[in-house]
Write an enzyme that holds these catalytic residues in place. Sequence first.
Site, PDB file in Angstrom:
ATOM      1  N   GLN A   1       0.826  -1.208   0.000  1.00 49.64           N
ATOM      2  CA  GLN A   1       0.000   0.000   0.000  1.00 49.64           C
ATOM      3  C   GLN A   1       0.861   1.259   0.000  1.00 49.64           C
ATOM      4  O   GLN A   1       0.335   2.361  -0.099  1.00 49.64           O
ATOM      5  CB  GLN A   1      -0.905   0.010   1.244  1.00 49.64           C
ATOM      6  CG  GLN A   1      -1.880  -1.139   1.303  1.00 49.64           C
ATOM      7  CD  GLN A   1      -2.662  -1.201   2.606  1.00 49.64           C
ATOM      8  OE1 GLN A   1      -2.827  -2.281   3.151  1.00 49.64           O
ATOM      9  NE2 GLN A   1      -3.171  -0.074   3.103  1.00 49.64           N
TER      10      GLN A   1
ATOM     11  N   ARG B   1      -8.084  -1.008   8.377  1.00 49.75           N
ATOM     12  CA  ARG B   1      -9.074  -0.032   7.916  1.00 49.75           C
ATOM     13  C   ARG B   1      -9.349   1.013   8.994  1.00 49.75           C
ATOM     14  O   ARG B   1     -10.496   1.254   9.381  1.00 49.75           O
ATOM     15  CB  ARG B   1     -10.358  -0.748   7.504  1.00 49.75           C
ATOM     16  CG  ARG B   1     -11.140   0.050   6.464  1.00 49.75           C
ATOM     17  CD  ARG B   1     -12.199  -0.738   5.794  1.00 49.75           C
ATOM     18  NE  ARG B   1     -12.849   0.113   4.807  1.00 49.75           N
ATOM     19  CZ  ARG B   1     -13.774  -0.304   3.963  1.00 49.75           C
ATOM     20  NH1 ARG B   1     -14.159  -1.555   3.988  1.00 49.75           N
ATOM     21  NH2 ARG B   1     -14.327   0.505   3.100  1.00 49.75           N
ATOM     22  N   CYS B   2      -8.288   1.618   9.450  1.00 51.70           N
ATOM     23  CA  CYS B   2      -8.430   2.557  10.563  1.00 51.70           C
ATOM     24  C   CYS B   2      -7.194   3.411  10.681  1.00 51.70           C
ATOM     25  O   CYS B   2      -6.138   3.035  10.212  1.00 51.70           O
ATOM     26  CB  CYS B   2      -8.718   1.747  11.819  1.00 51.70           C
ATOM     27  SG  CYS B   2      -7.564   1.817  13.159  1.00 51.70           S
TER      28      CYS B   2
ATOM     29  N   GLU C   1     -12.685   4.491   5.976  1.00 46.58           N
ATOM     30  CA  GLU C   1     -12.717   3.588   7.124  1.00 46.58           C
ATOM     31  C   GLU C   1     -13.770   3.947   8.168  1.00 46.58           C
ATOM     32  O   GLU C   1     -13.895   3.235   9.174  1.00 46.58           O
ATOM     33  CB  GLU C   1     -11.348   3.581   7.783  1.00 46.58           C
ATOM     34  CG  GLU C   1     -11.007   4.921   8.404  1.00 46.58           C
ATOM     35  CD  GLU C   1      -9.535   5.101   8.688  1.00 46.58           C
ATOM     36  OE1 GLU C   1      -8.718   4.524   7.947  1.00 46.58           O
ATOM     37  OE2 GLU C   1      -9.207   5.808   9.636  1.00 46.58           O
TER      38      GLU C   1
END
Length: 792
Positions: free
Chosen positions: A221, A368-369, A738
């Site tokens: 990523q 996802r945070c 998110e």
Amino acid sequence: MALDELKIGGMGASRRRVEDNRFIRGKGKYIDDVVLPAMLHMEILRSPVAHARIKSIDTSAAWEVPGVRLVLTGETMAARNLAWMPTLSYDTQAVIATDKVRFQGQEVAAVVADDPYIAKDACSKIVVEYEQLPAIVNPDQAKDSSAPLIRDDKVNQDSNKIFDWEIGDKEATERAFADADVVSSLELHYPRSHPSPLEPCGSIADFDRATGKLTVYMTTQAPHIIRAAVAMVAELPEHQIRIISPDLGGGFGNKVPVYPGYVISILASILTERPVKWIEDKSGNLISTGFGRDVYLKGEMALRKDGKILGMRMHTTSDHGAFFADAQPTKFKIGLMHSTFACYDVPAAYLTSDGYYTNKAPGGVAYRCSFRVTEAMFFQERMIHAAANDLGMDQAEFRRVNLVKDDAFPYRTAFGFLTDSGQYAKCLDLGLEAIGYSSFKAEQEEARKRGKLLGIGISTMTEPLGAGNSREYDIIGIKMFDSAELRVHMTGKAILRTGAKTQGQGHETTWAQIVAHELGIPADDIVVEEGDTDTAPFGMGTYASRSTPVAGAAVAMVSRKIRAKARKIAAHLLEVSEEDIEWELGRFYVRGNEERGVTIQDCALAAYSNVPDGMEPGLENNAYYDPPNLTWPFAAYICKVEVDPETGVWDVLKFVAVDDCGVRINPMVVEGQIMGGLTEAYAMANMQYITFDEEGNCIGANYIDYLLPTAWETPGFELHEVVTPCPHHPIGAKGIGECATVGGPAAFVNAVMSAIEHTGVRNVDMPLMPNRVYDAVRNGQDVSGMPPVRVE
Ligand code: CDP
């Protein structure tokens, strides 16, 4: 005349995702689709035990398997100073174990062969003699003075503790508690969870000795950070390293860390002088790559009788596994946990944290945070729920009293964050109306007559999205900002590259919409590329929903630079001074004479064929954007459930989501992000369970035990929208990716609690599997998910 922005696919258009053209045709190019000439294949042998001294490794039988080209052990790595590598939290992590294995699934050897099956067979011929040591599987055990030292490789490490950390004003918080009418407390565990992207991790390293160039295709990523890390770890010159992150089958934070497999494949390519492909299997991904959460949270709130929150204090104990590999800004040991309660007016707050090594795979990825924000908001909303009950106040009313008011922005939280905008009460009220809050009590009574328990759960939260700014946020010293480069061709078509890296979020669609909004070039005329460090400008990558707040802003800024140059060209073409030029979408015209104008495409052509004297030809530029602040989207998630007390099974009757992420670039993409996030939130609340037995065996290392929700189980979600533009973002957008994963879990859990708490239950730890809910209702007692942690 001015273009219709929606028709050219600009901001606000629910433009279909252009990347889906290839995805739905099976034409995506994922890492395993990449095939290079003369490519070899690598498999990793993983430890079957959680904690053991390695007495010996015999690789002779593996070497003899026909087709095997290379067998690597910790010794091979150590000979090249590559047995250990730095983590993103200034710790070290074993690339291949040399002395001990410290978690089940750790890398103990690797085989490179002509095909992956030969490599796997040869792995099974490696004989490792282990001397097993007691396994530590939670912080409580890690603290024990008789516990074995997990990180005996580290000089000066004489316990399993990693850090102590604190933030906030202790004295002011103590005063708030002295003034309190009521003190409410809660203790819970946010369990380990795994991002489990559909595609596991992998890499193809291709070292060319003739040119000295190392090209690595990699599921990452953050390609540029990886390039810097590879340069440092492998001591290769950065300009000779090219990281290409192809299409990613999801990331969710799991593809941020540097994994041993990447490093081993690089060395294997250097040694064999051939491309080496490593593709992790699903269990390998589940058992060894970055986990999320695993935090024990305990807190108290000081409350006035009328419902006003006076202060809060909180302690977290986190389980980091064998290596402290959290991907988080350097300054903050427990991520942005201190963003907790940011949407409430809490005058005084104090947070203490400690973190421990255990014999588990490294955790702490921001699944996802934004760096522990999920834990922060889950605890906040569970605590708010408990506090309202302790005060005997209605859940909505308690929130309404304490939510930061619209006219209080910019608002400085007790932990020092500056939130800048929002309409919190409006979002809450919209959600309450949509769920039918006013008729809930009557419905609950009616359901009880049928033997069913109805509950309603609210979760309201704002979260910090978009790190940097670079003053405060860095990862291993690399400052957090982002970038975009825009090149408009002669015919008015364009290519845009950014330092972010989409993993399914739709950047190829939405970034083009920002350019269309700024320049009037139709979105279909703009191609977006990300993920290749040889072509994309330097950036920090995509995680923590930072793309829109940072790279998205850079896209707007670079478009404005292009527009500024195009304006000069327009003045030249129209033979007037620049001051007499006006802009409307897609076109410059002469003030007072709207008919006389040139399009942005006319300017593009002139940029290559007819520039004014002294101007450089061409129409391209780049922008590095260092945001002044984080963006603060807000969400109100409200869930209605029905619990069957006979079985503990709970069904979602209705779920309402009200999201305010500022200006929406693409409403359809935003809705997709919210639905996906809520699905993951539901999975965490309901079914996802990874635990460890007393020997450190990972229970939940396959998809029979660790459940991914399908469309069958997932409830429907009703979505609503409020728009409060972000005052400092160039297009008024806030992050969204998110929000639903962060704020969603508490809505589900609060709903189930609301249904069953009349039995005396205060907390059931996630996942709320039917057996846990059944036990709680039957015994009228809390159900803890993990062994209790001693809090000093
Ligand atoms: O960093 P990440 O891409 O995961 O998250 P994000 O910045 O919140 O964006 C997720 C997707 O939603 C991207 O395609 C954004 O362009 C889109 N989005 C949007 O259309 N409008 C917003 N206000 C925020 C995001």
